[in-house]
Each structure stands twice: as C-alpha cells, then as structure tokens.
Design a protein around this motif. Sequence first.
Motif, PDB file in Angstrom:
ATOM      1  N   ALA A 319      14.409   0.767  -9.649  1.00  0.00           N
ATOM      2  CA  ALA A 319      13.841  -0.437  -8.419  1.00  0.00           C
ATOM      3  C   ALA A 319      14.926  -1.192  -7.972  1.00  0.00           C
ATOM      4  O   ALA A 319      14.898  -2.017  -6.381  1.00  0.00           O
ATOM      5  CB  ALA A 319      12.942  -1.331  -9.520  1.00  0.00           C
ATOM      6  N   PHE A 320      15.839  -1.500  -8.978  1.00  0.00           N
ATOM      7  CA  PHE A 320      16.923  -2.565  -7.876  1.00  0.00           C
ATOM      8  C   PHE A 320      17.376  -2.072  -6.229  1.00  0.00           C
ATOM      9  O   PHE A 320      17.187  -2.503  -5.397  1.00  0.00           O
ATOM     10  CB  PHE A 320      18.040  -3.381  -8.941  1.00  0.00           C
ATOM     11  CG  PHE A 320      18.825  -4.210  -8.337  1.00  0.00           C
ATOM     12  CD1 PHE A 320      18.582  -5.476  -7.705  1.00  0.00           C
ATOM     13  CD2 PHE A 320      20.336  -3.967  -8.423  1.00  0.00           C
ATOM     14  CE1 PHE A 320      19.178  -5.979  -7.141  1.00  0.00           C
ATOM     15  CE2 PHE A 320      21.136  -4.903  -8.005  1.00  0.00           C
ATOM     16  CZ  PHE A 320      20.823  -6.296  -7.388  1.00  0.00           C
ATOM     17  N   GLU A 321      18.016  -1.132  -6.600  1.00  0.00           N
ATOM     18  CA  GLU A 321      18.799   0.307  -5.323  1.00  0.00           C
ATOM     19  C   GLU A 321      17.829   0.142  -4.068  1.00  0.00           C
ATOM     20  O   GLU A 321      18.024   0.059  -3.054  1.00  0.00           O
ATOM     21  CB  GLU A 321      19.114   1.023  -6.258  1.00  0.00           C
ATOM     22  CG  GLU A 321      20.167   1.801  -7.429  1.00  0.00           C
ATOM     23  CD  GLU A 321      21.452   0.457  -5.876  1.00  0.00           C
ATOM     24  OE1 GLU A 321      21.847   0.232  -5.390  1.00  0.00           O
ATOM     25  OE2 GLU A 321      22.011  -0.417  -7.132  1.00  0.00           O
ATOM     26  N   GLU A 322      15.663   0.265  -4.905  1.00  0.00           N
ATOM     27  CA  GLU A 322      15.236   0.388  -4.130  1.00  0.00           C
ATOM     28  C   GLU A 322      14.967  -0.958  -3.258  1.00  0.00           C
ATOM     29  O   GLU A 322      14.784  -0.855  -1.972  1.00  0.00           O
ATOM     30  CB  GLU A 322      14.175   1.075  -4.185  1.00  0.00           C
ATOM     31  CG  GLU A 322      14.158   2.460  -4.743  1.00  0.00           C
ATOM     32  CD  GLU A 322      14.445   3.525  -3.358  1.00  0.00           C
ATOM     33  OE1 GLU A 322      13.313   3.331  -2.617  1.00  0.00           O
ATOM     34  OE2 GLU A 322      15.310   4.096  -3.562  1.00  0.00           O
ATOM     35  N   ALA A 323      15.301  -1.585  -3.760  1.00  0.00           N
ATOM     36  CA  ALA A 323      14.689  -3.028  -3.915  1.00  0.00           C
ATOM     37  C   ALA A 323      15.563  -3.530  -2.428  1.00  0.00           C
ATOM     38  O   ALA A 323      15.665  -4.442  -1.255  1.00  0.00           O
ATOM     39  CB  ALA A 323      14.370  -4.080  -4.722  1.00  0.00           C
ATOM     40  N   SER A 330      14.871  -6.044   5.589  1.00  0.00           N
ATOM     41  CA  SER A 330      13.743  -7.498   6.562  1.00  0.00           C
ATOM     42  C   SER A 330      14.407  -8.167   7.091  1.00  0.00           C
ATOM     43  O   SER A 330      13.411  -9.205   7.976  1.00  0.00           O
ATOM     44  CB  SER A 330      12.879  -7.389   5.043  1.00  0.00           C
ATOM     45  OG  SER A 330      14.399  -8.476   4.280  1.00  0.00           O
ATOM     46  N   GLY A 331      16.271  -8.571   6.965  1.00  0.00           N
ATOM     47  CA  GLY A 331      16.857  -8.944   7.643  1.00  0.00           C
ATOM     48  C   GLY A 331      16.554 -10.870   7.553  1.00  0.00           C
ATOM     49  O   GLY A 331      16.807 -11.233   7.707  1.00  0.00           O
ATOM     50  N   LEU A 536      11.447 -16.244  -4.141  1.00  0.00           N
ATOM     51  CA  LEU A 536      11.178 -16.669  -4.838  1.00  0.00           C
ATOM     52  C   LEU A 536      10.352 -18.477  -4.767  1.00  0.00           C
ATOM     53  O   LEU A 536       9.566 -18.366  -5.170  1.00  0.00           O
ATOM     54  CB  LEU A 536      12.397 -17.690  -5.435  1.00  0.00           C
ATOM     55  CG  LEU A 536      12.258 -18.554  -6.465  1.00  0.00           C
ATOM     56  CD1 LEU A 536      12.148 -16.877  -7.884  1.00  0.00           C
ATOM     57  CD2 LEU A 536      13.642 -18.890  -7.265  1.00  0.00           C
ATOM     58  N   SER A 537      10.507 -18.780  -3.181  1.00  0.00           N
ATOM     59  CA  SER A 537       9.294 -19.659  -3.109  1.00  0.00           C
ATOM     60  C   SER A 537       8.347 -18.694  -2.489  1.00  0.00           C
ATOM     61  O   SER A 537       7.262 -19.971  -1.978  1.00  0.00           O
ATOM     62  CB  SER A 537       9.714 -20.845  -1.426  1.00  0.00           C
ATOM     63  OG  SER A 537      10.011 -19.705  -0.371  1.00  0.00           O
ATOM     64  N   GLY A 538       8.034 -17.618  -2.457  1.00  0.00           N
ATOM     65  CA  GLY A 538       6.902 -17.218  -2.286  1.00  0.00           C
ATOM     66  C   GLY A 538       6.707 -16.173  -1.228  1.00  0.00           C
ATOM     67  O   GLY A 538       5.433 -16.281  -0.906  1.00  0.00           O
ATOM     68  N   GLU A 539       7.351 -16.395   0.129  1.00  0.00           N
ATOM     69  CA  GLU A 539       7.413 -15.760   0.576  1.00  0.00           C
ATOM     70  C   GLU A 539       7.113 -14.258   0.549  1.00  0.00           C
ATOM     71  O   GLU A 539       8.023 -13.928  -0.044  1.00  0.00           O
ATOM     72  CB  GLU A 539       8.561 -16.142   2.496  1.00  0.00           C
ATOM     73  CG  GLU A 539       8.002 -15.692   3.722  1.00  0.00           C
ATOM     74  CD  GLU A 539       9.895 -15.935   4.357  1.00  0.00           C
ATOM     75  OE1 GLU A 539      10.019 -15.204   5.708  1.00  0.00           O
ATOM     76  OE2 GLU A 539      10.480 -17.104   3.558  1.00  0.00           O
ATOM     77  N   PRO A 540       5.888 -13.327   1.295  1.00  0.00           N
ATOM     78  CA  PRO A 540       6.340 -11.794   1.317  1.00  0.00           C
ATOM     79  C   PRO A 540       7.434 -11.721   2.315  1.00  0.00           C
ATOM     80  O   PRO A 540       7.432 -11.406   3.198  1.00  0.00           O
ATOM     81  CB  PRO A 540       4.757 -11.838   2.030  1.00  0.00           C
ATOM     82  CG  PRO A 540       4.880 -12.693   2.542  1.00  0.00           C
ATOM     83  CD  PRO A 540       5.108 -14.628   2.249  1.00  0.00           C
ATOM     84  N   ILE A 541       7.900 -10.516   1.326  1.00  0.00           N
ATOM     85  CA  ILE A 541       8.955  -9.035   2.202  1.00  0.00           C
ATOM     86  C   ILE A 541       8.260  -8.152   2.897  1.00  0.00           C
ATOM     87  O   ILE A 541       8.769  -7.188   2.936  1.00  0.00           O
ATOM     88  CB  ILE A 541      10.550  -9.453   1.683  1.00  0.00           C
ATOM     89  CG1 ILE A 541      10.391 -10.781   1.326  1.00  0.00           C
ATOM     90  CG2 ILE A 541      11.420  -8.777   2.298  1.00  0.00           C
ATOM     91  CD1 ILE A 541      11.144 -11.313   2.418  1.00  0.00           C
ATOM     92  N   PHE A 542       7.595  -8.146   1.386  1.00  0.00           N
ATOM     93  CA  PHE A 542       7.063  -6.546   1.604  1.00  0.00           C
ATOM     94  C   PHE A 542       5.995  -6.374   0.927  1.00  0.00           C
ATOM     95  O   PHE A 542       5.563  -6.731   0.085  1.00  0.00           O
ATOM     96  CB  PHE A 542       8.110  -5.114   0.753  1.00  0.00           C
ATOM     97  CG  PHE A 542       7.831  -4.132   0.566  1.00  0.00           C
ATOM     98  CD1 PHE A 542       7.594  -2.900   2.082  1.00  0.00           C
ATOM     99  CD2 PHE A 542       7.753  -3.516  -0.498  1.00  0.00           C
ATOM    100  CE1 PHE A 542       7.524  -1.284   1.642  1.00  0.00           C
ATOM    101  CE2 PHE A 542       6.838  -1.882  -0.544  1.00  0.00           C
ATOM    102  CZ  PHE A 542       7.340  -0.837   0.418  1.00  0.00           C
ATOM    103  N   ASP A 543       5.212  -5.433   1.274  1.00  0.00           N
ATOM    104  CA  ASP A 543       3.879  -5.268   0.640  1.00  0.00           C
ATOM    105  C   ASP A 543       3.782  -3.550   0.874  1.00  0.00           C
ATOM    106  O   ASP A 543       3.596  -2.689   2.459  1.00  0.00           O
ATOM    107  CB  ASP A 543       3.051  -5.681   1.285  1.00  0.00           C
ATOM    108  CG  ASP A 543       2.694  -7.037   0.287  1.00  0.00           C
ATOM    109  OD1 ASP A 543       2.097  -7.231  -0.576  1.00  0.00           O
ATOM    110  OD2 ASP A 543       1.968  -7.469   1.229  1.00  0.00           O
ATOM    111  N   ALA A 544       3.336  -3.029  -0.043  1.00  0.00           N
ATOM    112  CA  ALA A 544       2.930  -0.958   0.124  1.00  0.00           C
ATOM    113  C   ALA A 544       2.088  -0.623   0.402  1.00  0.00           C
ATOM    114  O   ALA A 544       1.081  -1.730  -0.133  1.00  0.00           O
ATOM    115  CB  ALA A 544       2.905  -0.854  -1.611  1.00  0.00           C
ATOM    116  N   ASP A 545       1.940  -0.141   0.933  1.00  0.00           N
ATOM    117  CA  ASP A 545       0.351   0.778   2.301  1.00  0.00           C
ATOM    118  C   ASP A 545      -0.168   2.004   1.263  1.00  0.00           C
ATOM    119  O   ASP A 545       0.847   2.393   1.309  1.00  0.00           O
ATOM    120  CB  ASP A 545       0.533   0.412   3.535  1.00  0.00           C
ATOM    121  CG  ASP A 545      -0.368   1.235   3.882  1.00  0.00           C
ATOM    122  OD1 ASP A 545      -1.378   1.332   2.485  1.00  0.00           O
ATOM    123  OD2 ASP A 545      -0.495   1.270   5.694  1.00  0.00           O
TER     124      ASP A 545
END
Length: 721
Positions: A319-323, A330-331, A536-545
């Motif tokens: 999962a770490f490699e995928e993350a 995401s930049g 860590l502050s809660g800003e979304p980076i990715f959501d699976a569809d």
Amino acid sequence: MQDPFYHKEKRRKKTRMLAADAWLDSAMYEFGQSLGRGYTRVEDFFSRFRISGIKRLFVEIVSDGFSFLAIGMVLMTALALPAFDATATGRFNKAEDFAVTFLDRYGNEIGRRGIRSDDSYPLDKLPDYFVKAALATEDRRFYDHWGIDPIGTLRALMSNAQGENSTQGGSSITQQLAKNLFLSSERTLERKIKEAFLAVWLEWHYSKDEILKLYFDRAYMGGGNFGAAAAAEFYFGKKITDVNLAEAAMLAGLFKAPTKYAPHVDLAAARGRANLVLSNLVDAGFLTEGQVTAARRNPATPIDRSAEANSPNYFLDYAFEEAKKIIEASGTTSNTFVVRTTIDPVLQSYAEDSVTSVVREQGEAYNVSQAAMVVLEPTGPIRAMVGGVDYGKSQFNRSIVPNRQPGSAFKLFDYGAAFENIPEYDPDTVVSGATQCIGNWCPQNYSRNAVGRISLISAFQQSINTVPVNLSIKMGRQPIADFAHKIGITNDFPVTRSLALGAASVSVIDMASSYAVFANQGYKTPAYGITRITTLSGEPIFDADPEAHLERVVSDQTVRYMNRMMRAVVESGTGRRALIDGVPSVGKTGTTSSYRDAWFCGFTGNYVAAVWFGNDDYRPTKTLTGGLLPTIAWQKFMAYAHTNIEIKPVEGVDFKPAPFVIANAEEGQPIAPVVERPPGLKPGAADKLLEVADRLRNALNGGAGNQAALAVTSPAPAKAL
C-alpha cells in the motif's frame, strides 16, 4: 599479299597476358620463399628459448595462468557492466520522503510507513560505543578491506557451519550499503554479483567514513525507520547522541534483521541479540567485559509499541508503494498523509493463521517453506494479503511479484478464451483429448495416460493437459494471452507453445483479480488496497471510484459456463479439499513442472482468494500439488471467513445457500444458544497443548500400575479446524 588471318593487335595482347602470368608466378614463388625464410628465422630465434624438464613445467603453468587471467578479466568485465550501469546516472535509490499513517477499512490505525529518517548527525557526533558495536557485529575489518572482505566472509561461513549462534554477517558494510543505495532486496545470484562490484565502486569513490555515515543514515531499522537516529527516537524516545551502551547494542543488532529483532516486535529476541552484540564488542577488543557488564545486567527497555506488532506488514509495504505513486501524481507539497485502506484485520488474521499453520504443520513433509495468499471481495477491494510465512525473516512480498508459473490454474484463461471465441462450445461439448504435437513438443497428461473423446467440463475437472493444448491449436495462442491480459494479468509474458499449460510468469494478486472477474459477473475487477488519501490536516488527495473499472470483459454466458466447470473441480475433481459445508465454493488447482509451484485459486459469492506454495530458490517440492496444501489453506481461510455471515450465491452454480436468519426473541423469551465456530489456537498455544499431552501420555505409560486408581482415559484427538 597480307595474310587475312593475321591480326597484329591480337598478337600483342597475347604477349602482355603471358608476361603478366609469368610475373604472377614469379611473385608467388618469391613470396613463398620469403615466408619460408621468415619462418626459418623465427624458428631459429625461438630455438634459443627451448627448455625442458622442470623448467618447461613451470613455463607451461605460467603461460596457462596468463591465458586464464585474460579470460577471467574479460568475464569480470562482462559481469561488472550491469553493476556499473546502476551508477551511470549518479543517483542513489530515492530515500523515503513521505510519512504515511495507514487505517484499516473501519478507520483504525494499522501501521505507518515512510520517513522516520534523520541524517543530521555527523559521524563524529555519534556515540563511540554505538559505532564500535556496529563494526564489531557487521564488519570488524571495515577499515582494512577494499569493499569485499573474503576473510570475514570465510569466518562467517565457518561459524555457520559449526552451528554457532553468531551475529557476524558475511556481507561487508560496503556491500550492504551498495544494496541499499542501488539494488532491490530480491535474493538472486545476479543481485549478489552486482552488489560485489558496486561495493568496489563505492570504496573507489568514497572514503571509509563517508561510507559508514551513509550506512548509518540509510539502513532500514524496522518499524518504518531509516537510519540509526530515527530508530533511536522511535524505539527509545531519545536522540542517538543520548543512547546508553545497552540501547546502542540493541540498535546495532537491528542492521541484519531489522524486523525480526525489533524490540517492539519481540523484546526477548532483541535483548538476546543485544547481548550477543556486547559479546562481539569484547571479542573484537573494543571494550572489556567489565565495561559491558552493566549493560548486560540492565538491558534496554524500549517504548511500548505492542499495538504495531501485529500490523499487516506485507500489505502495508504494498500500500505504501501504491500511495507514493498517487501522492507524487497529485502534485501536493505536503509530506504527511493518512491513507484509508481496504484491509480487514479479522480476515487478515484468518489468512495469516491459515497459511502459516499449514506450512508449519506439513511444510517439512512436502519440502515447502513459503506461501502467499491474496483475498479480495468480488468487486476488487483487498481484504487480506500474506506475502510470506514470516515478515521478520523476509520482507520480500511473494504475493505481488510476477515470478511464478501458475500451472493448470492458467486453464481458466484457456477455456474462457475458447468459450469467448468459439460460440458453439459449451461445458458439455465433446472434443478430442488425443495428444497433438507442436513441432517436437508433445504434451502429456499428469497421469501419463492418453485420453480419447471427452467433454470440456470433464477435461477441466480432471485437469487434462491435452485438451487445452488442442484448444490453443484450434483458436491460436494469442487469443489466450489477450484474454489473460484483458481480465487481470498485468505483466507481459512470451506467447509460447506451452502457454496453454501455464508457462507464463504471474503474481498471486493478478490471479486473484482474474478469478474475481467470474465472481463479479464478468466485470473487470482489478485489485486495489486504497480507498482514500488525505493530508494530516484533512485535505483530500485521492478518493477511489468503485465504478472506475466497471467494464464487462467476459460475457455472462462464459461466466456461467466457467463457474459451473470450476464447481465441478471442487465437487469431484482435483480441488475436492476446497469444499465448504453450506457455501458454494468454486476454483481451480495448479501444479507446475518438477512440483516447483502449487496453486489454488477460487471464490465463493463473498470472497475471492488465490493461494501459492513453493520455495524462494525454486527448489522442487516433494510432489506437492495444488490439490493438497494450497487447497487446504484456502478452505481453512474460507471456513473461518464465512462463519456467521450471509452466504451469497455464485452465478451459474446450482447451489442455494442456507438463508441468513437473525433471530428476534420476544421479551422474556429465552434465546437459543447459537453454535459458533470455536476460535483457532495460536501456534504457540497449540505447541504448549501438544507438550502437555505428551507429558500426560508419558506419565500414564510410566505409571501403568496407577492407571486404574486414577481412572484417567486418554482423550480423543481434537478435530482440526
């Protein structure tokens, strides 16, 4: 009157040709004479050096030595080129630069990965006893050798041969650093050769102190920590400059087996290792016994991190490699993240217990030492991942690397492609099972018996080899490869004549994804382990569809046909050990040539699981087939996983699961007790019970005269779960 046949010009031309011929003859004669005279002079010159007797033997040895030296230099250059290609860019392996906290599917923390790294401490600021402890344990001759230490390697080999419990390793610190900087952790001969040449390159380009500093900063120290400074902060909550001798010895013991001896995993093992490190300090002459006595009597006590000991580490590595791929794309400028995963802790524990217990109980009998399992739901989320039997001993994730042949488990693609490409075929279609040769290759069945006319479902059920080969001849081998890639196999493989029998390298996770297509009514089902990433502050980076890959890749008719055939394998074929009472299970076994790999891949209406058994060094097992240990482990997991849940049907399988009933009792009415599966024993508890049983049996045998008085009877053996 002039002669009409006389032609003056022709006569002159003939004269020139005769002259040229004479000159050529003379030149060749003179050249031959010159060669003869030259050869005679050479013979006369070398005759001065003619020797005989013992001198001749010495000259011959030296001459042959130079010849072999030249051959060796050419060979060494050929072996060195791939290693030095790794240094051509001037870049090291990228150090981890993300800090990631992982959550399970329910939102509970299951582990961390990424940066716990600190390279801010120069070498001369590190405690002297820590540096000496690392040198005494890993490479005592570090400042004396040139990157490779033949003396140290020989000493380690002799120590191992004598059965001594030594902490000295065979690889030098420079070799270990070369692996960390340039190579992967895969255990192959090619990697070891590259490692040796890169060690020499490092010694040529860096000073000893620079190499040692890089080693202390880049070595993995367990618990997601890279470098000694980060490990000191993680394990003891203090700076590396503040650790005492006992803590330094414990840290120095982590370099070779960071997870096995991590104090938050096994404190007793960590302290035992630290004690051996202290002994090495004395043996190497760095400290006296009196100086280490206090550290022996007061061993290091780490911060309590017991909650992380049972983390699904193979899955977390994956999962770490995928993350990292998602985060880099995401930049974002943040470097600290929270990742919500698909892992189910209960199913993960079931999978680990199922695989490791089978290997411990029966692995020695079949000469098999490793196994892997991936469990999905039919729509693709990974619920469990087991990459090996002991993460502490080996962090190599066998469940995601496409380096194993699936054997007959690949026949899912053969028959699936046949149903997709030959419309008139169905499971009851009768075809020829006669052997057809492709060139000089004539495949045989496992039983070595010839087969005549046979239905497709019977051939699949009995794992007949000749039928899928004949199908590949009829429709071609490329459609089989295309079908495999379309439904789940992600790596490339050669399309050879033996492809129909599984002569392709695949991964366990890809096999699970491929079989999941048939559990998901023909829709593409790539396995995935991450559902959400935030900072860590809660800003979304990715959501699976979940709908992203909702694409039909297999017709509904082919799904029903294949599920019916896989059910036949479990009911009365090679996978009978996968039967589960009250659960519609389907699947296919697989065994490769020389019994190097054994598989079982299958599913129910609830879960899909692929299981592999084998050895890391490709040693053949003792006739282990897919219908034995892999099927047993698969059935064991599925029996656990389907306890007290609603059983879903499998399309195309004539099986009606028992209805899932939730009892409602009126007020005051007694509730009937629910029969539940007893919990499985942990390996340690099981060993203790067996030991108690052996002692009781010995006591009974030794005191036969007291048996009547005690009236003790031997209990019936417990039924295995």
